[in-house]
Design a protein around this motif. Structure first.
Motif, mmCIF file in Angstrom:
data_model
loop_
_atom_site.group_PDB
_atom_site.id
_atom_site.type_symbol
_atom_site.label_atom_id
_atom_site.label_comp_id
_atom_site.label_asym_id
_atom_site.label_seq_id
_atom_site.Cartn_x
_atom_site.Cartn_y
_atom_site.Cartn_z
ATOM 1 N N GLY B 47 43.241 50.984 33.381
ATOM 2 C CA GLY B 47 44.269 51.094 34.424
ATOM 3 C C GLY B 47 43.737 51.622 35.745
ATOM 4 O O GLY B 47 44.510 51.935 36.652
ATOM 5 N N ALA B 48 42.398 51.713 35.884
ATOM 6 C CA ALA B 48 41.831 52.272 37.118
ATOM 7 C C ALA B 48 41.911 51.294 38.283
ATOM 8 O O ALA B 48 41.833 51.698 39.443
ATOM 9 N N GLY B 49 42.043 50.000 37.987
ATOM 10 C CA GLY B 49 42.100 48.993 39.051
ATOM 11 C C GLY B 49 40.928 48.027 39.020
ATOM 12 O O GLY B 49 40.726 47.253 39.963
ATOM 13 N N LYS B 50 40.133 48.063 37.942
ATOM 14 C CA LYS B 50 38.953 47.191 37.872
ATOM 15 C C LYS B 50 39.344 45.713 37.869
ATOM 16 O O LYS B 50 38.791 44.902 38.610
ATOM 17 N N THR B 51 40.307 45.376 36.992
ATOM 18 C CA THR B 51 40.699 43.970 36.891
ATOM 19 C C THR B 51 41.345 43.493 38.194
ATOM 20 O O THR B 51 41.087 42.367 38.643
ATOM 21 N N THR B 52 42.137 44.368 38.820
ATOM 22 C CA THR B 52 42.752 43.990 40.099
ATOM 23 C C THR B 52 41.678 43.724 41.142
ATOM 24 O O THR B 52 41.761 42.761 41.917
ATOM 25 N N THR B 53 40.638 44.568 41.140
ATOM 26 C CA THR B 53 39.535 44.351 42.078
ATOM 27 C C THR B 53 38.878 42.998 41.830
ATOM 28 O O THR B 53 38.618 42.230 42.767
ATOM 29 N N MET B 54 38.629 42.713 40.556
ATOM 30 C CA MET B 54 38.004 41.420 40.226
ATOM 31 C C MET B 54 38.902 40.262 40.625
ATOM 32 O O MET B 54 38.433 39.238 41.107
ATOM 33 N N THR B 58 37.873 37.361 43.196
ATOM 34 C CA THR B 58 37.819 35.958 42.739
ATOM 35 C C THR B 58 38.958 35.134 43.340
ATOM 36 O O THR B 58 39.189 34.005 42.902
ATOM 37 N N THR B 59 39.693 35.719 44.277
ATOM 38 C CA THR B 59 40.785 35.060 45.031
ATOM 39 C C THR B 59 42.058 34.853 44.217
ATOM 40 O O THR B 59 42.983 34.201 44.685
ATOM 41 N N LEU B 60 42.115 35.411 43.012
ATOM 42 C CA LEU B 60 43.304 35.180 42.192
ATOM 43 C C LEU B 60 44.494 35.997 42.660
ATOM 44 O O LEU B 60 45.631 35.700 42.312
ATOM 45 N N THR B 61 44.226 37.052 43.415
ATOM 46 C CA THR B 61 45.333 37.793 44.015
ATOM 47 C C THR B 61 44.924 38.186 45.435
ATOM 48 O O THR B 61 43.737 38.357 45.717
ATOM 49 N N THR B 62 45.922 38.282 46.292
ATOM 50 C CA THR B 62 45.640 38.517 47.712
ATOM 51 C C THR B 62 45.651 40.013 48.012
ATOM 52 O O THR B 62 46.601 40.705 47.641
ATOM 53 N N PRO B 63 44.607 40.514 48.689
ATOM 54 C CA PRO B 63 44.616 41.940 49.047
ATOM 55 C C PRO B 63 45.770 42.248 50.001
ATOM 56 O O PRO B 63 46.167 41.395 50.797
ATOM 57 N N THR B 64 46.279 43.455 49.901
ATOM 58 C CA THR B 64 47.322 43.854 50.853
ATOM 59 C C THR B 64 46.705 44.606 52.027
ATOM 60 O O THR B 64 47.403 44.939 52.978
#
Lengths: 537, 263
Positions: B47-54, B58-64
């Motif tokens: 839950g630290a945010g590793k997968t979100t970072t990846m 990898t463009t699968l989610t847009t940074p805010t």
């Protein structure tokens, strides 16, 4: 950003999706394959009918027997466009928009290619069903009208309508899914809303109101340039067909496909990369089921409470309980229409309510535990507590609702006082019996594998054999009680036996209770023993 | 972290990368500079945010918030990024109905690899991962480890410039895990690829990573070469990566004991 699919990538994705679909189908049971065979047979009959219709229409046009051929013909593209857009929108919302292994595809090719592949595969799989009758109908029309060019124009224009509607429906369905998923309220209650939608759909279908719902849409479409596809199809065989409108239809059709595809790529780009809306923290259920625990004991109360919590948070697993509801639509609708409850409606409601009470939690007691089953059996909990909990889970809400509904309907019906008491008591007894029968049948035919209810949603539902066996056993056991509530049967039996009609009705209920109690008891004991002796092999 | 010494050798660059979900900060102001041809070990508690970072990289989610480039392309240019990356998520993304060879040919086709080259590469990788004899079996019959190996082959099939691997050795037997570790080392050393490696198996990171970054509560709490981090643990003696991990993820006050290495 790529705005349109790369044809080669889209084709590769489509071919792979179709291959996967075919292999999935080949892996299904013979019953499901047989169902497809029956559907194909019905489809063949429909194709023959379309061929006759097409030939007859062509002959009538050639003989100038149709007063306003364009007006009549305009109905075809209008109905086809409306139906295909609605159908594709619905399918995309529930299924087509959820792409398997989407992340892998989106990190391999531009998302436009994924859209192209998914749309192409879906069109071949679903639209392909309509292409055969469309081509056959066009050929028959061309033969009837005596013009080979008519075949090309009729088939081409209708195919264009189908493709355009499919692409537009895909974009709309994806857009609807996205908008739906943006609302926290809708996300939180999406399954309940889906269930209500499904019930509404069943009601429209079974009450013959489909025409009333769709007709205004078809009329509106017919008044739009979509009707000009009739000019395009008939421009060489009907003198009144407008060549300008025909040309606009041809160019416009291509434009709609291109714009629709671009829109689908844009919507997919928004939807597939969007952050999921958080439904918010789930309200914690109470720490202990105190009231139920005092009555049933703590373990059984927890089993019941667990069943309710799981069902509330994943109501899709109970969707099969809703399916038989359609048998109630017609009598309920009729009662509302004439303002009178028929004498048979309370008995029908009692039987359905009892069926649902047993089916909801009892039909797969082992398989429904899923991966937790080994833990459950090694907690030391006895089979009696587990089965009691499952019975309570179904009976507390099911028997209450069924009994109250039956009593209310019976009071409103022409049934006499004693018969009202009889059918109400019968409903309660039937619920208890049904719950017992269900658990017995459920442990005999467990199902551990999840079934795909919608493309992206798999849940463990009871096996087909459990479902069928339970339904047949319950209906057979309930038959005497139910039959005796039907006035014609009541009077016939009363006349034959010399008993009063009320005595016959009460006797029917009593007879059913006498038959169902030992069967239910056997089912409960069998379930308890099976649970106590459960091993993983 | 220090400023990049050689921008031309940059594989991944993130500046102030941030992701918020409905008011919850998943990744907070993340700065990364990862040069080409290196292995970056990305650690952090669940839950630290590793997968979100990846998923952002990898463009699968847009940074805010913030910016990032991968293989020279901004993450906002999805088409450019996906052409140069390979990605293995935690669950290998495979179609059960296909055989391993069909799956790999499919991905090779989507990657526009010439058929001859694709076949050679597939055969070579299947052989390396000891899957050649099973390649024509359906993936639905594969064990977890075999699926993992197929997923890794799929991620590196096209010889990408940057490879994102999420728990690549999960579910593998020791021999297969050894093959994966050798492959990762070879990707960086021989193919000049950059490997962004997220795992909880610290010995793997210890063995392979040139740089280790530790994420906690969405923030990069420490970064540096494994040996440097291990020496800087204030336990009075030489520590292990596990000591580092426990120390820096126990709370921000603990992370001050190590300090953020500029890497």
């Amino acid at each position: 950003m790529t705005r349109f699919p790369t044809p080669r990538h889209a084709a590769l994705i489509a071919v792979t999706e179709l291959r996967r679909g075919w292999r999935q189908f080949r892996g299904k049971g013979r019953v499901q394959q047989g169902v497809l065979g029956v559907a194909v047979a019905f489809g063949a009959v429909a194709v023959v009918a379309v061929a006759f219709g097409g030939y007859a229409a062509g002959s009538a046009v050639a003989a100038d027997e149709v007063a306003a051929p364009l007006e009549v013909a305009a109905l075809v593209p209008a109905a086809m466009f409306t139906g295909a857009v609605l159908f594709t929108t619905y399918l995309t919302a529930i299924q087509l928009g959820n792409v398997d292994q989407r992340d892998a595809l989106l990190t391999t090719v531009p998302h436009a290619d994924v859209v192209g592949g998914v749309v192409l595969a879906a069109f071949v799989r679903i639209g392909g069903l309509f292409v055969v009758p469309l081509v056959v109908g066009a050929a028959a029309f061309a033969v009837g009208v005596g013009s080979a060019v008519a075949f090309v124009l009729v088939a081409g224009s209708l195919l264009m309508v189908l493709v355009a509607a499919f692409v537009v429906g895909f974009a709309l369905g994806l857009g609807a899914t996205h908008l739906f998923g943006r609302s926290q309220v809708l996300v939180r209650h999406r399954l309940a809303i889906g269930m209500l939608g499904f019930i509404a759909y069943l009601w429209v279908l079974t009450s013959n109101r489909f025409d009333e719902v769709v007709a205004p849409l078809v009329t509106a479409t017919r008044a739009s340039p979509v009707a000009w596809f009739a000019d395009l199809a008939l421009v060489t065989v009907v003198p009144g067909a407008d060549p300008v409108q025909a040309a606009v239809a041809a160019v416009g059709g291509v434009a709609v496909v291109v714009v629709g595809l671009r829109a689908a790529v844009w919507v997919a780009g928004v939807h597939w990369y969007a952050d999921p809306v958080q439904a918010g923290p789930t309200a914690a259920s109470s720490a202990s089921p105190t009231l139920l625990a005092r009555v049933l004991g703590q373990p059984a109360a927890w089993v019941a409470k667990k069943s309710w919590v799981r069902a509330r948070r994943s109501p899709l697993k109970l969707v099969y309980v809703v399916y038989p509801l359609f048998v109630l639509f017609q009598p309920v609708q009729e009662a509302i229409r004439v303002g009178t409850v028929t004498a048979t409606l309370p008995a029908v409601v009692a039987v359905y309510g009892a069926w649902a009470t047993g089916a909801a939690f009892g039909l797969n007691p082992l398989g429904d535990e899923g991966a937790v089953l080994p833990i459950t059996v090694t907690t030391g909990v006895r089979g009696r507590a587990v089965v009691t909990g499952l019975l309570a889970a179904g009976l507390v809400p099911g028997a209450t609702v069924t009994t109250v509904a039956t009593a209310a309907l019976a009071i409103a019906s022409p049934l006499e006082g004693l018969a009202v008491v009889g059918v109400t008591a019968g409903a309660a007894a039937l619920c208890v019996g049904a719950a017992g029968v269900a658990t017995g049948v459920g442990v005999e035919f467990p199902r551990y594998e999840a079934a795909t209810v919608a493309r992206s949603r798999s849940v463990v539902v009871p096996s087909t054999w459990a479902f069928l066996t339970y339904s047949v056993v319950l209906l057979v056991l309930a038959a005497p009680a139910t039959a005796m509530q039907v006035p014609v049967v009541t009077e016939a039996v009363a006349a034959a036996t010399g008993l009063s009609p009320a005595a016959v009705q009460i006797g029917g209920v009593a007879g059913a209770v006498v038959v169902i109690v030992p069967v239910a008891w056997y089912g409960i004991r069998s379930a308890e023993r099976t649970f106590d002796a459960y091993t993983v092999d | 972290m220090s400023a990049p010494a050689d921008e031309d050798r940059t594989a991944i660059r993130a500046q102030g990368l941030t992701k918020r979900y409905d008011g919850t900060v998943a990744v907070d102001d993340l700065d990364l500079w990862i040069p080409q041809g290196t292995v970056y070990g990305f650690l952090g508690p669940n839950g630290a945010g590793k997968t979100t970072t990846m998923r952002m990289l990898t463009t699968l989610t847009t940074p805010t918030g913030g910016t990032a480039t991968v293989a020279g392309a901004p993450v906002t240019d999805r088409d450019a990024v996906v052409a140069d990356i390979g990605y293995l998520p935690e669950d290998p993304p495979l179609h059960d109905e296909l055989t391993a060879r069909e799956q790999l040919r499919y991905i090779a086709g989507l990657r526009d690899l010439p058929t001859d080259r694709a076949e050679t590469r597939i055969d070579e990788l299947l052989e390396r991962f000891d899957l050649a004899g099973e390649a024509d079996r359906r993936i639905s019959t594969f064990s977890k480890g075999m699926k993992q190996k197929t997923g890794i082959i799929q991620a590196i099939l096209h010889e990408p410039a940057v490879v994102f691997l999420d728990e690549p050795t999960s579910g593998l037997d020791p021999r297969a895990a050894r093959t994966v570790r050798d492959t990762i080392a070879s990707l960086a050393d021989d193919a000049d690829a950059t490997v962004f490696l997220s795992t909880h198996i610290l010995p793997v990171v210890d063995e392979l990573a040139d740089t280790v970054g530790v994420l906690a509560d969405g923030r990069l709490v420490t970064e540096g070469a494994p040996e440097t981090l291990k020496r800087r643990v204030e336990t009075g003696e030489e520590g292990s990566l596990e000591d580092v991990f426990l120390s820096v993820t126990g709370g921000y006050e603990d992370s001050a004991a190590i300090g953020a290495d500029s890497g």
